[in-house]
Enzyme design. Structure first.
Site: not given
Lengths: 436, 477
Positions: B326-328
């Site tokens: 989700w962060h990247g």
């Protein structure tokens, strides 16, 4: 009681909200007394153009942000606060090319470099410039005009005892030393204020160079201006307006003599010297002549103008070209140069010792070109050669670029050095055309 | 628009706030909506249509779903809405990553031609608002809360500018009632404490995180092979504090702004670096993401109620893999998620018991050390490079020449960062912090904190003015 509590809290909140409006208020009303920032803090005057296209590609927002950042109210104060905190708490400063000397004497790094010879352009290049100057001088003399070269003092040479130990031990040949050597036998009119100021240093009643500034002091500029006037009188055998100089009380609150300090953009002053700020008034006699004078010079001219009002000794047709550019920052065209040369009686080239690395900033070459009747090749200009060498070096450092040049050189069957040089010339010409 | 920018602080915000406090209550939501659209369009003008379009679709899908009593029909609407939202997130965020990896296979293994693909730009805040749209549809599906009747109210929930770009991720049922009526929270005390919180967040970002960023950027910009252990540790230590003060600063700003407008946003950070285990850390760090993952992924996977312990560990680990992703869209984030999931499983297996025996100080130190080491995967883009960096950290080779690389300012701010990050480690610190964040305010306290806020605002503005553009780290997620 409840009413009082709520009112007080509403008062605090309104006050806090009001604070957020202060910069907006200042940027629209421009309150007087807000001290401007010194140095290269250019503000763009361009107003971002709103259009649907500009909005959706983000250009409008980007331009607006830049302008608002640069022009919001009290920005100057905020920058000064940051600078003061960094300086006072951490000893950090945001002025470029400044060197702290002993007893907090401030130096411009470029002056130290000039004094150390790290910017030495070579004996041959200097000989070439001197030859061109001699040619120009001979031509001007035939036209009853006078060329005078002025070497303004270098603070690093004037106050060597205050230089940091790390830069004191440089003994290389300098542009200044080489020019002085060659000027002595050249027959060119020149005044060497660098050596004059050093000779007068312990005799002068007031400091000729300031502790917190980089240029000659206002007192020093007055001495220099007066000397220049006398020199023109002697060379041209005319009488110029006589300067009536009065000396006032010593002050430390002037914005002059503290230009390096000012570039720190702090809130509080450094420890300052008491300096003399003479007042000069010119008086015309019956035989007074105010010659047409063109001064092509660096920032040392501003001292001559501010302290000595030197322009009042010259005719109204006189001009000052700052680094061989008109004051509107426009480049001087060949036509304008021809007209100016035809008009002026005296042409002065004024530069501090370290600026002699590129003396005239194109004026010498352009004038030589006009008088010699043929177009000088770019390679005749030492500044061009220096720039060419730097560009070639940059190309060699760029692996990808160099690789493509190697391939190109192989295809064309030319030596790599020639190919690099051709590329560098192309880059310089391209940049020049872009700038124009 | 960036909160820590002149255009926001001294143009957008004061004008918006004055307008908001002056207009009639019935127009307030409309004003926030217009301001939010302007706020978002300022930074990402083209993507405003992505938000407006998806929210419109979501709103009507959820309306259809809520009106239906047929389970299959409701499930269909739920699936459709979730797929549209996740589909857009996957398309914008993971397409580049997917194509890059496919190309690696094609070119290196099959020696085939790489796929041509125009790289997509990630719409600002999409990771955050997509998760919020999912909470809307799921909360209504689960009948946790009724849907909103007015499309613009729903639009406001999604696009509310204080939390739009980087959270906190507010679940629908947490905010739903406040959208329609928040009059009881529109008090001068909330406005004032909201303002203080806003300034506190701004200061955390501008005065601490940015300073840490200077150190971290300098070190992470070097060739890792030339780093000595001292520099490597200083670099990751600086980044550890940068990301905390940056992200928690942003959350404070969002919470403070919301409070000024009468909203109550959930807390997003609670002194994460004083955690005594990774399990605790994830209860204190990015709390709203943790809650989202728990309620909308972990629990649907079976949560703690699964029969098999192996399955439980797998679920935990999977949640952290997803959280990392989700962060990247990059393998380093996957690795970071896996790393955290691994320690979470170890906590369950035996670490928590070990920590109990070690005591508060050592547990905190070890947890901090684990978290800090994990940030290497987060900060370094390439997996290989992150291992090189880790190697430099753990070879314990110290070169004297690097000791003087940073000036007193850098070390002073590093000390300040340590001080505030561990402020609540001691009871007195925690008490003081609670008093500032949640305590009752007397007039004297208001006066004092207002003066401190003004000072911090001046210092932050001075810093912003001098350093120019400085976006928040979490904007890119």
């Amino acid at each position: 009681m409840k009413y009082t509590v709520a009112t007080y809290r509403n008062f605090i909140f309104t006050g806090l909200l009001g604070l957020l409006f202060i910069p907006l208020f200042e940027s629209t009303t421009h309150i007087k007394g807000v001290k401007k920032l010194e140095g290269a803090t250019e503000q763009t005057d361009t107003v971002p153009r709103f259009s649907i296209k500009n909005w959706f590609n983000g250009n409008y927002q980007r331009e607006e942000v830049v302008i608002l950042n640069d022009s919001f109210g009290f920005r100057n104060i905020f920058v000064r606060i940051r600078n003061q905190i960094d300086y006072s708490l951490f000893g950090k400063y945001h002025a470029r090319d400044v060197v702290f000397g002993k007893d907090d004497y401030l130096f411009d790094k470029r002056y130290i470099n000039g004094n150390c010879g790290t910017d030495f352009i070579g004996k041959e290049n200097i000989t070439n410039v001197i030859e061109q100057l001699r040619f120009i001088n001979d031509t001007l003399e035939k036209l009853n005009k006078t060329l005078i070269l002025i070497i303004a003092p270098n603070k690093a040479a004037y106050y060597p005892e205050y230089l940091p130990d790390s830069v004191k031990s440089c003994n290389a040949t300098t542009n200044y030393a080489e020019y002085i050597k060659q000027l002595k036998t050249s027959g060119l009119h020149n005044i060497d204020f660098n050596s004059y100021f050093i000779a007068q240093k312990n005799i002068s009643k007031y400091p000729l160079m300031p502790k917190n500034g980089t240029h000659w002091s206002m007192y020093g500029a007055t001495i220099a201006g007066d000397s220049l006037i006398r020199y023109i009188e002697k060379v041209r055998k005319i009488e110029l307006p006589k300067a009536d100089i009065t000396y006032g009380p010593l002050r430390n609150d002037s914005t002059f003599d503290v230009d390096i300090e000012n570039s720190f953009n702090l809130i509080f002053w450094f420890k300052r010297q008491l300096m003399e700020y003479p007042k000069v008034k010119f008086e015309n006699g019956p035989n007074t002549i105010r010659p047409n004078v063109l001064i092509v010079g660096d920032s040392y001219y501003w001292g001559l103008s501010a302290a000595y009002n030197i322009e009042n000794a010259f005719s109204d047709k006189s001009d000052f070209w700052y680094y061989f550019k008109k004051l509107e920052h426009d480049t001087v065209t060949k036509n304008e140069l021809q007209q100016e040369l035809a008009r002026e009686d005296v042409i002065v080239i004024l530069a501090t010792a370290h600026n002699w690395a590129d003396i005239g900033w194109g004026f010498v070459q352009s004038t030589y070109n006009i008088y010699n009747g043929h177009k000088i090749k770019p390679e005749d200009n030492p500044a061009y050669i220096r720039e060419l060498n730097v560009t070639m070096e940059n190309i060699r450092k760029n692996k990808k670029w160099l690789e493509s040049i190697v391939n190109g050189a192989k295809e064309k069957g030319i030596p790599l050095d020639s190919a690099v040089k051709l590329n560098a010339i192309w880059v310089m010409e391209h940049e020049k055309s872009q700038n124009n | 628009m960036v909160f820590s920018s002149i255009v926001f602080l001294y143009y957008f915000l004061p004008i918006f706030l004055v307008a908001y406090f002056l207009i009639d209550r019935k127009y307030k939501n409309g004003l926030i909506l217009v301001a939010s659209i302007f706020f978002y369009s300022w930074g990402a003008p083209r993507f405003i249509f992505v938000i407006l379009g998806t929210t419109l679709l979501d709103f009507y899908l959820v309306r259809l779903m809520s009106r239906s009593e047929i389970r299959l029909h409701r499930r269909l609407m739920l699936t459709l809405s979730v797929m549209v939202n996740l589909g857009l997130l996957v398309y914008f965020k993971y397409s580049n990553f997917f194509v890059e990896n496919v190309n690696v296979f094609l070119t290196h293994i099959f020696h085939a031609k790489a796929l041509t693909w125009t790289k997509l730009v990630l719409p600002l805040g999409i990771s955050f608002y997509t998760f919020e749209t999912i909470t809307y549809v799921v909360d209504v599906y689960r009948k946790v809360h009724k849907p909103l009747h007015n499309f613009w109210d729903y639009q406001l929930y999604i696009i509310l500018f204080p939390k739009l770009i980087a959270g906190p991720i507010i679940r629908y049922h947490e905010l739903a009632d406040q959208i329609t009526d928040r009059s009881q929270y529109e008090t001068v005390d909330n406005r004032l404490t909201g303002f203080y919180r806003f300034i506190l967040g701004l200061s955390k970002k501008v005065l601490i995180a940015n300073q840490m960023g200077i150190i971290a950027d300098a070190i992470f910009g070097m060739n890792y092979h030339n780093l000595d252990s001292y520099m490597a540790w200083i670099g990751i230590l600086a980044y550890t504090f940068q990301i905390y003060f940056d992200f928690s600063g942003y959350s404070d700003i969002a919470i403070g702004l919301g409070k000024m407008l009468g909203f109550r946003f959930p807390e997003n950070f609670n002194n994460p670096y004083i955690s005594q285990s990774i399990t605790e850390f994830w209860r204190r760090w990015h709390i709203t993401l943790g809650n989202w993952m728990k309620n909308y992924l972990y629990i649907p996977l079976g949560g703690n109620r699964v029969n098999n312990k192996l399955r439980l560990y797998f679920n935990l680990w999977l949640v952290f893999l997803v959280s990392g992703l989700w962060h990247g869209a990059s393998w380093n984030f996957v690795l970071w998620g896996a790393y955290n999931g691994f320690f979470l499983v170890l906590d369950r297996l035996f670490l928590l018991k070990v920590y109990e025996k070690l005591g508060k100080f050592l547990s905190t130190l070890i947890t901090f050390f684990i978290v800090m080491t994990g940030w290497v995967f987060f900060r370094v883009d390439k997996v290989h490079d992150s291992f090189v960096y880790l190697k430099r950290m753990f070879t314990f080779h110290f070169s004297e020449s690097h000791l003087s690389s940073f000036d007193s300012q850098a070390y002073t701010f590093l000390f300040i960062a340590v001080f505030f990050a561990f402020f609540a480690f001691f009871k007195r610190g925690q008490k003081l912090q609670d008093a500032i964040y949640f305590g009752e305010y007397s007039n004297v306290k208001h006066t004092l904190i207002a003066i401190v806020s003004v000072l911090l605002l001046v210092l932050s503005t001075a810093s912003i003015t001098a350093t120019g553009f400085n976006p928040f780290i979490y904007f890119r997620f």
